[in-house]
Design an enzyme around this catalytic site. Structure first.
Site, PDB file in Angstrom:
ATOM      1  N   ASN A  81     -12.776   3.831  -6.705  1.00  0.00           N
ATOM      2  CA  ASN A  81     -12.603   3.943  -5.002  1.00  0.00           C
ATOM      3  C   ASN A  81     -12.046   5.379  -4.755  1.00  0.00           C
ATOM      4  OD1 ASN A  81      -9.491   4.228  -3.965  1.00  0.00           O
ATOM      5  ND2 ASN A  81      -9.891   2.937  -5.823  1.00  0.00           N
ATOM      6  N   ASN A 117       4.292   6.697  -6.135  1.00  0.00           N
ATOM      7  CA  ASN A 117       2.929   7.137  -6.424  1.00  0.00           C
ATOM      8  C   ASN A 117       2.923   8.538  -6.564  1.00  0.00           C
ATOM      9  OD1 ASN A 117      -0.047   7.510  -6.917  1.00  0.00           O
ATOM     10  ND2 ASN A 117      -0.544   6.533  -4.833  1.00  0.00           N
ATOM     11  N   CYS A 144      -0.856  12.105  -6.403  1.00  0.00           N
ATOM     12  CA  CYS A 144      -1.197  12.682  -5.175  1.00  0.00           C
ATOM     13  C   CYS A 144      -1.021  14.348  -5.114  1.00  0.00           C
ATOM     14  CB  CYS A 144      -0.381  11.967  -4.122  1.00  0.00           C
ATOM     15  SG  CYS A 144       1.259  12.060  -4.424  1.00  0.00           S
ATOM     16  N   LEU A 175      -5.672   6.865   0.347  1.00  0.00           N
ATOM     17  CA  LEU A 175      -4.408   6.690   0.735  1.00  0.00           C
ATOM     18  C   LEU A 175      -4.225   6.380   2.240  1.00  0.00           C
ATOM     19  CD1 LEU A 175      -1.766   8.989  -1.351  1.00  0.00           C
ATOM     20  CD2 LEU A 175      -2.874   6.705  -2.040  1.00  0.00           C
ATOM     21  N   GLY A 205      -4.378  -2.269 -15.160  1.00  0.00           N
ATOM     22  CA  GLY A 205      -5.664  -1.749 -15.240  1.00  0.00           C
ATOM     23  C   GLY A 205      -6.751  -2.887 -15.945  1.00  0.00           C
ATOM     24  N   LYS A 250       0.746  -1.028  -0.071  1.00  0.00           N
ATOM     25  CA  LYS A 250       0.026  -0.033   0.080  1.00  0.00           C
ATOM     26  C   LYS A 250       0.701   1.301  -0.026  1.00  0.00           C
ATOM     27  CE  LYS A 250      -3.893   2.616   0.653  1.00  0.00           C
ATOM     28  NZ  LYS A 250      -4.707   2.621  -0.557  1.00  0.00           N
TER      29      LYS A 250
HETATM   30  C1  LIG Z   1      -9.257  -0.246  -2.965  1.00  0.00           C
HETATM   31  C2  LIG Z   1      -8.222   0.270  -4.202  1.00  0.00           C
HETATM   32  C3  LIG Z   1      -7.074   0.799  -3.539  1.00  0.00           C
HETATM   33  C4  LIG Z   1      -5.768   1.265  -4.363  1.00  0.00           C
HETATM   34  N1  LIG Z   1      -4.838   1.881  -3.383  1.00  0.00           N
HETATM   35  C5  LIG Z   1      -3.848   2.304  -4.330  1.00  0.00           C
HETATM   36  C6  LIG Z   1      -2.810   2.843  -3.710  1.00  0.00           C
HETATM   37  O1  LIG Z   1      -2.759   3.175  -2.566  1.00  0.00           O
HETATM   38  N2  LIG Z   1      -1.791   3.406  -4.332  1.00  0.00           N
HETATM   39  C7  LIG Z   1      -1.629   3.017  -5.810  1.00  0.00           C
HETATM   40  O2  LIG Z   1      -0.769   3.678  -6.457  1.00  0.00           O
HETATM   41  N3  LIG Z   1      -2.723   2.407  -6.506  1.00  0.00           N
HETATM   42  C8  LIG Z   1      -3.875   2.218  -5.804  1.00  0.00           C
HETATM   43  N4  LIG Z   1      -4.746   1.701  -6.320  1.00  0.00           N
HETATM   44  C9  LIG Z   1      -4.765   1.453  -7.799  1.00  0.00           C
HETATM   45  C10 LIG Z   1      -4.516   0.043  -8.305  1.00  0.00           C
HETATM   46  O3  LIG Z   1      -3.098  -0.199  -7.852  1.00  0.00           O
HETATM   47  C11 LIG Z   1      -4.276  -0.328  -9.719  1.00  0.00           C
HETATM   48  O4  LIG Z   1      -3.541   0.884 -10.458  1.00  0.00           O
HETATM   49  C12 LIG Z   1      -5.725   0.361 -10.484  1.00  0.00           C
HETATM   50  O5  LIG Z   1      -6.930  -0.290  -9.730  1.00  0.00           O
HETATM   51  C13 LIG Z   1      -5.909  -0.181 -11.900  1.00  0.00           C
HETATM   52  O6  LIG Z   1      -5.702  -1.904 -11.742  1.00  0.00           O
HETATM   53  P1  LIG Z   1      -7.017  -2.596 -11.677  1.00  0.00           P
HETATM   54  O7  LIG Z   1      -7.890  -2.471 -12.747  1.00  0.00           O
HETATM   55  O8  LIG Z   1      -6.518  -4.179 -11.818  1.00  0.00           O
HETATM   56  O9  LIG Z   1      -7.672  -2.662 -10.379  1.00  0.00           O
HETATM   57  C14 LIG Z   1      -5.851   0.962  -5.746  1.00  0.00           C
HETATM   58  C15 LIG Z   1      -7.082   0.357  -6.227  1.00  0.00           C
HETATM   59  C16 LIG Z   1      -8.132   0.052  -5.562  1.00  0.00           C
HETATM   60  C17 LIG Z   1      -9.262  -0.529  -6.426  1.00  0.00           C
END
Ligand SMILES: Cc1cc2nc3c(=O)[nH]c(=O)nc-3n(C[C@H](O)[C@H](O)[C@H](O)COP(=O)(O)O)c2cc1C
Length: 323
Positions: free
Chosen positions: A78, A136, A139, A82, A251, A54
């Site tokens: 979502n 990341n 932000c 963070l 993604g 995370k």
């Molecule tokens: C519940 C949730 C929390 C996430 N938290 C973070 C995060 O803290 N930092 C980050 O860089 N991406 C975060 N992401 C983004 C994911 O790492 C990913 O880049 C994004 O969801 C696209 O991939 P997916 O379609 O397979 O979910 C989060 C995604 C979800 C769904």
């Protein structure tokens, strides 16, 4: 015999970052808290290439107002904000658990000022159990008034602050909420990132139809899941033509074919996010699927498939036109 799917996702780094295979769990979707807690039974994440823990900030963050999650058929949205316990607690309580894991753990960090990126990278430096840093940049830059990810200059500054403060390999995760991702990607590469993760979530909004009001407490949130796939895929494709560093595609990946699409577009590795929540064995199933595909296709590894889509007869450079 299983094929060797190992990939070096940071060849420009002095030691590199050699993963056993190209399948990773994306940031914020590893276990209940994003650090791997309460993993569902039967999830064999230790076999994967890597997991991204995370996004961790300097100080603890409680996250945004609820509700923070909305779902539809094609997407999840979502606005977690963070939520994390802060770097000190993560390094003291989480990192020691990772030392004995077979799977490398990559820690995601985010700052609100360039100096916070520097501070976070310096704090992580030398901590056993952390194999690399993922920056990341999605932000807000409190000094600049924009997300770091939306400016090549801010992105470059954040990357430079991290690479000059750590000996670990550095991966920069970019946002799809930009006009031309290649401009930001080039800035990150010039600043010294060893790899790029494409992409984070796309800004969107969900409405509660009966109540005629936004579903999320923050009104807008980040779209992930299948709806994000064509957008991130195009960004991987374009960026592959623009920079030399390895790209990690993320993604909407739910199946082996989704993963292969990213590899054909130019990704050397892939990450799985949202699918972990509904089907936590997705990453290991995709790994098995890639092993079968490589064996059947008579290639040595997925690295032989990276960028194949660029060999198709197509116009030389993609444009933003939809017509
Ligand atoms: C519940 C949730 C929390 C996430 N938290 C973070 C995060 O803290 N930092 C980050 O860089 N991406 C975060 N992401 C983004 C994911 O790492 C990913 O880049 C994004 O969801 C696209 O991939 P997916 O379609 O397979 O979910 C989060 C995604 C979800 C769904």
């Amino acid at each position: 015999m299983m094929p060797d799917l190992s990939v070096n996702i940071a060849p420009g780094h002095e030691t590199g970052l050699l993963l056993r295979n190209p399948v990773m769990i994306s940031c914020g979707t590893f276990g209940q808290d994003g650090y791997g807690s309460h993993m569902a039974a039967g999830v064999d994440f230790q076999r994967l290439g890597a997991v991204v823990a995370k996004t961790t900030t300097v100080l603890p963050r409680l996250g945004n107002a609820t509700p923070r999650i909305a779902h539809a058929k094609a997407w999840t949205m979502n606005s977690i904000g963070l939520q994390n316990p802060g770097i000190e607690i993560v390094l003291r309580e989480q990192a020691p658990l990772w030392v004995d894991w077979e799977v490398p753990v990559i820690l995601s960090i985010a700052g609100e000022r360039v100096d916070e990126f520097r501070q976070l990278a310096a704090a992580v430096e030398g901590t056993p159990g952390i194999a690399a840093i993922e920056i990341n940049v999605s932000c807000p830059n409190v000094e600049g008034g924009l997300d770091f990810a939306q400016s090549p200059d801010f992105t470059g500054e954040a990357v430079r602050a991290v690479v000059t403060s750590t000996r670990l390999p550095v991966i920069t995760k970019l946002s799809p909420n930009v006009t031309d991702i290649t401009v930001i990607a080039k800035a990150a590469v010039e600043a010294g990132t060893h790899a790029l993760t494409l992409t984070n979530t796309l800004i969107g909004m969900a409405l509660d139809h009966d109540e005629a009001r936004p579903v999320l407490g923050t009104v807008t949130g980040g779209i992930s899941g299948p709806a994000l796939k064509p957008i991130s895929l195009a960004m991987v494709y374009k960026t592959y033509r623009a920079v030399e560093v390895p790209i990690i595609g993320v993604g909407g990946i739910e199946t082996t074919n989704d993963a292969l699409d990213y590899i054909y577009a130019g990704a050397r590795a892939i990450q799985i996010g949202t699918a972990n929540f509904s089907s936590p064995r997705t990453p290991q199933e995709i790994l098995s699927g890639l092993e079968r595909h490589v064996t059947r296709s008579n290639v040595a590894s997925t690295t032989d498939l990276v960028g194949l889509a660029h060999n198709a007869v197509l116009p030389p450079a993609p444009t933003n036109s939809s017509h």
